[in-house]
Design an enzyme around this catalytic site. Structure first.
Site, PDB file in Angstrom:
ATOM      1  N   HIS A  17       1.056  -1.184   0.312  1.00 16.90           N
ATOM      2  CA  HIS A  17      -0.035   0.014   0.115  1.00 16.90           C
ATOM      3  C   HIS A  17       0.888   1.239   0.040  1.00 16.90           C
ATOM      4  CE1 HIS A  17      -3.121  -2.812   2.317  1.00 16.90           C
ATOM      5  NE2 HIS A  17      -3.574  -2.422   1.001  1.00 16.90           N
ATOM      6  N   LYS A  41     -17.968  -5.877   5.603  1.00 16.23           N
ATOM      7  CA  LYS A  41     -16.916  -6.695   6.237  1.00 16.23           C
ATOM      8  C   LYS A  41     -16.712  -6.552   7.788  1.00 16.23           C
ATOM      9  CE  LYS A  41     -14.073  -6.204   2.049  1.00 16.23           C
ATOM     10  NZ  LYS A  41     -12.635  -5.661   1.308  1.00 16.23           N
ATOM     11  N   ARG A  90      -1.365  -6.204  -8.341  1.00 15.43           N
ATOM     12  CA  ARG A  90      -0.341  -6.882  -8.101  1.00 15.43           C
ATOM     13  C   ARG A  90      -0.111  -7.968  -9.287  1.00 15.43           C
ATOM     14  NH1 ARG A  90      -2.617  -8.275  -2.557  1.00 15.43           N
ATOM     15  NH2 ARG A  90      -4.425  -8.260  -3.892  1.00 15.43           N
ATOM     16  N   SER A 127      -3.199  -7.726   2.433  1.00 16.14           N
ATOM     17  CA  SER A 127      -3.650  -7.519   3.709  1.00 16.14           C
ATOM     18  C   SER A 127      -4.253  -8.876   4.382  1.00 16.14           C
ATOM     19  CB  SER A 127      -4.659  -6.594   3.902  1.00 16.14           C
ATOM     20  OG  SER A 127      -4.079  -5.388   3.759  1.00 16.14           O
TER      21      SER A 127
END
Length: 162
Positions: A17, A41, A90, A127
């Site tokens: 990040h 979440k 990514r 994460s």
């Protein structure tokens, strides 16, 4: 002045990040890290902790600030005068996940999403994986900024009653 928003849950903030924030800042005059308060979440860290940790992790990058995003991201961007949303990639799976959201955001308000390729050395850092490693007693300090591993350990101890 060009402003971009780098949104995410940041649960926890990782070196990946920070890498994307640094790269985004090289492209825009100002970058607002938008820490999502997502009611669907259940994060490990509170929104206040995530804001605090992201702010500490990016404190050395001039022109980067951190705020909570409550509600639609495009509304948050409009309120701040942001001309772009920045998303780190990514690999191809990230693009496949992010593309529909980018198209929806553009269709709602015309705001463009800029995809920034992350550092290849950090392409395995996510994460969710960091949390999983920590939950199983692994050392996450190589993947997160200073202070984050301790905050995650405290949150896990709180959740398990240890």
């Amino acid at each position: 002045m060009t402003i971009a928003v780098l949104p995410g849950t940041f649960d926890p903030v990782t070196l990946g990040h920070v890498d994307i924030a640094r790269r985004a800042r090289a492209l825009f005059d100002s970058v607002v890290i938008g820490v999502a308060h997502n009611s669907t979440k259940t994060p490990l860290l509170s929104v206040d902790q995530r804001v605090e940790l992201a702010a500490a992790a990016t404190s050395g990058i001039a022109g980067v600030s951190v705020e909570v995003v409550d509600g639609l991201l495009v509304d948050f961007c409009s309120e701040r005068g942001a001309g772009a949303i920045v998303k780190g990639l990514r690999g191809g799976a990230d693009y496949d996940y992010e593309r529909p959201m980018a198209l929806m955001n553009r269709s709602l308000t015309g705001i463009e999403t800029v995809f920034v390729t992350g550092d290849n050395a950090l392409s395995h850092v996510a994460s969710s994986l960091v949390r999983d490693v920590a939950r199983h007693g692994g050392d996450i300090s190589a993947y997160v900024p200073e202070g984050v591993a301790d905050a995650v350990a405290r949150a896990l101890a709180r959740d398990t009653g240890a």
